[in-house]
Design a protein around this motif. Sequence first.
Motif, short mmCIF file in Angstrom:
data_model
loop_
_atom_site.label_atom_id
_atom_site.label_comp_id
_atom_site.label_asym_id
_atom_site.label_seq_id
_atom_site.Cartn_x
_atom_site.Cartn_y
_atom_site.Cartn_z
N CYS B 415 -75.33 60.95 -12.43
CA CYS B 415 -76.67 62.29 -11.72
C CYS B 415 -77.17 62.61 -13.29
O CYS B 415 -77.19 62.48 -14.31
CB CYS B 415 -76.17 63.13 -10.51
SG CYS B 415 -76.06 64.70 -10.95
N CYS B 421 -81.94 68.36 -13.52
CA CYS B 421 -82.12 68.98 -12.57
C CYS B 421 -81.89 70.31 -12.16
O CYS B 421 -81.14 70.87 -12.72
CB CYS B 421 -81.19 68.01 -11.87
SG CYS B 421 -81.38 68.79 -9.69
N ALA B 424 -78.79 71.89 -10.54
CA ALA B 424 -77.51 71.14 -10.95
C ALA B 424 -76.61 72.31 -11.22
O ALA B 424 -76.92 73.83 -11.30
CB ALA B 424 -77.20 70.81 -12.30
N CYS B 458 -73.43 68.50 -9.10
CA CYS B 458 -73.67 70.22 -8.20
C CYS B 458 -73.39 69.11 -6.51
O CYS B 458 -72.66 68.23 -6.38
CB CYS B 458 -75.26 70.68 -7.88
SG CYS B 458 -76.01 69.78 -6.88
N CYS B 462 -75.48 63.52 -5.50
CA CYS B 462 -76.03 62.02 -5.89
C CYS B 462 -75.24 60.89 -7.24
O CYS B 462 -75.98 60.38 -7.03
CB CYS B 462 -77.34 62.79 -6.77
SG CYS B 462 -78.40 64.12 -6.02
S1 SF4 Z 1 -76.36 66.41 -7.77
FE1 SF4 Z 1 -77.08 67.89 -8.44
S2 SF4 Z 1 -77.77 68.44 -10.44
FE2 SF4 Z 1 -77.09 65.89 -9.64
S3 SF4 Z 1 -79.01 65.30 -9.63
FE3 SF4 Z 1 -78.21 65.78 -7.84
S4 SF4 Z 1 -78.69 68.03 -7.20
FE4 SF4 Z 1 -79.10 67.35 -9.23
#
Ligand code: SF4
Lengths: 148, 555
Positions: B415, B421, B424, B458, B462
């Motif tokens: 991601c 992001c 994160a 996070c 994603c």
């Molecule tokens: S997994 Fe978390 S850090 Fe990665 S893009 Fe999705 S929301 Fe953002």
Amino acid sequence: MPVLIKQTNQTQGEWSVAPLDQPKWQSSDTWSKGTPLILQVDEEPASEYVEASAIAIEFPAFIDGRGLSLAVLLRSRFDFTGELRAVGAVHEDILHYMVRCGFDSFELGDDRDADIALAQIAPYSDHYQASVVNPEPAFRRVNRGHNA
Amino acid sequence: MYQYDKFDHTFVAERVAHYRAQTLRYLDGKLSEDEFLQLRLRNGLYVQRLAPMLRVAVPYGTLSSDQLRMLAAIARKYDRGYGHLSTRQNMQYNWPELAEVPDILEDLASVEMHAIQTSGNCIRNVTTDEFSGAALDESVDVRPYCEILRQWSTSHPEFDWLPRKFKIAVTGATEDRAAITVHDIGIRAHRDDQDQIVFDIFVGGGLGRTPVVGVLMISGLPVEHLLTYVEAIMRVYNRFGRRDNKYRARIKILVRALTADGFRDRIDEEWMHLKSGPSTLTQDEVDRMRLHFTPPKFDTLPDFTDALAQQRLAEPEFSRWVKHNVTPHKAPGYAVVTLSTKVTGIPPGDVSDEQMDCVADWAEAWSFSELRISHEQNFVIPHVAQNKLLELWGAARAAGMGASNKGLLTDIICCPGGDYCSLANAKSIPVAESIQRRFDDYDYQHDLHELDINISGCMNACGHHHVGHIGILGVDKKGAEFYQISLGGHSGHSGIGATLGQIVGPSFARRDVNDVINKIFDVYLANRTQEEHFLNCFKRIGLEPFKESIYASSD
Ligand code: SF4
């Protein structure tokens, strides 16, 4: 001052702004037939509600879509034909969804602009899927041949 | 490919105009930040750590050459000359100006594209097998049904304000490349005894903070009932899904609360009223959609097997690429090509405008102007004649897209993470890059066979870390970036649902991640039987040996 946006001519799709009337809304536990009923978005619709003189659905937040489903059920499952009003957190940008789910009047808070709201009622000339106001989806109504 | 008719053009044009007016109202102070947020999300605009991010819908991952050229032009004109292929088969731009977004949307509309419902608590872009219409193991090309669902869900009057985002994935092949059982609704199309297309519908799968594998709600659903059945699911979810806690709001939580049987009863009760009603699909509509996806006019090609073998012998690099990045096609003499974006030093999924233009040209020259984006964040050129593979490979290599690592450990799904992001806990791109650097050696990678590494910054997952053979999740430990590692996940295949990875134990600092991965590989290499892939080895020996090795020497 809060105002009321109301459909004045269903077939022509005409809407107008009027001063807010104050029906004596009854919640479902005190309501009796022939009087105006107010429902919360998490309530179950019931067949006797078709005998309400009007129904209001109170939106706790404009992003809360439960009232949309409740309206659809009242209109299409229970065939309620009286006035269906959105109250509470009514936002101009949700009006077009509400209209298609069967609402025909809206109580607009005094923080909203009625002219802007009126302009947001039907931003689209047509939609793909079925709705309360147009129970046939586009694929049953519109000739969409391969190169139409 | 689907082509817009007048109806679609009108709708999308009105949507752009509508959003333009909403943007102006916001810039004019007539809409608050919070109000506009909800509107811009539903038009693809999300605000990230550094700038707004625009997510463009690539419906079911299918694109034409002209559409990709437009995406390249947008990257040049409104962004910094690149775009990002997301794990949901979409294209994301990291640097657009909020005020310019309506112009971007207008440019997109000119090539029959949009960014509708790519964010927000609504029904998102439907995803599918990136090899649809080409794969040898496919029994149903599901794109017509994906398009039917796309149209049905677009600006749905009742279901645009759901408790939480809602993702639908569809597959029609033996191998489930769409990972349907980790979606809110997963649809498996297949043929019944009478050779009729039917659907098995799974509900309540998902990753994120509470990863769950979806449960089968109905099997053998006839095509005509697709929309009414999905409508019943959506209504139950819209009415009863939790709205008080965003971490409890996905449909999986509702399914769990009601139990699968309880949830099925609710759907059935609802469906009873909808079944065979006006939203029932007509044969005309299904035929119309299928016509849009009639297979291209494949040439009758002479058998190229021997010649290809010769080419491979002569050019070992090419041979590797064919081995990993070329997949069998249903038409004789053709092949499906995956162009890897996973090049060390470049964030997984990032592609430059020049690369997009190149890919568009190759698809035009060698694949009927058709291409795809895969959820592994790569480009797919679906219909390449085998006698053109060498030429395509040469061109791809020159453009930095010729890596022979599809499915190998450096083909990392990742991601955007902490570099971009705002949600994160930790960065993910540098972790991917450092793994790619450390294990760059082809022979070593090859020896490890197929191995999926998935990285999320996070809990939102994603990067689909739960279904990576090795999953890496960024966590926050007293303000420092740490990484939790899980093993044994996969996203489902051959009719088998997904399996979620098992967490090995306490998390690691970033500098230790590579060593931990190395230990995992060592345990695998020491324990595997001949030709045994990582996943099977893990299944056989379990978590313990890995745990022992990782934590024994860590002190
Ligand atoms: S997994 Fe978390 S850090 Fe990665 S893009 Fe999705 S929301 Fe953002």
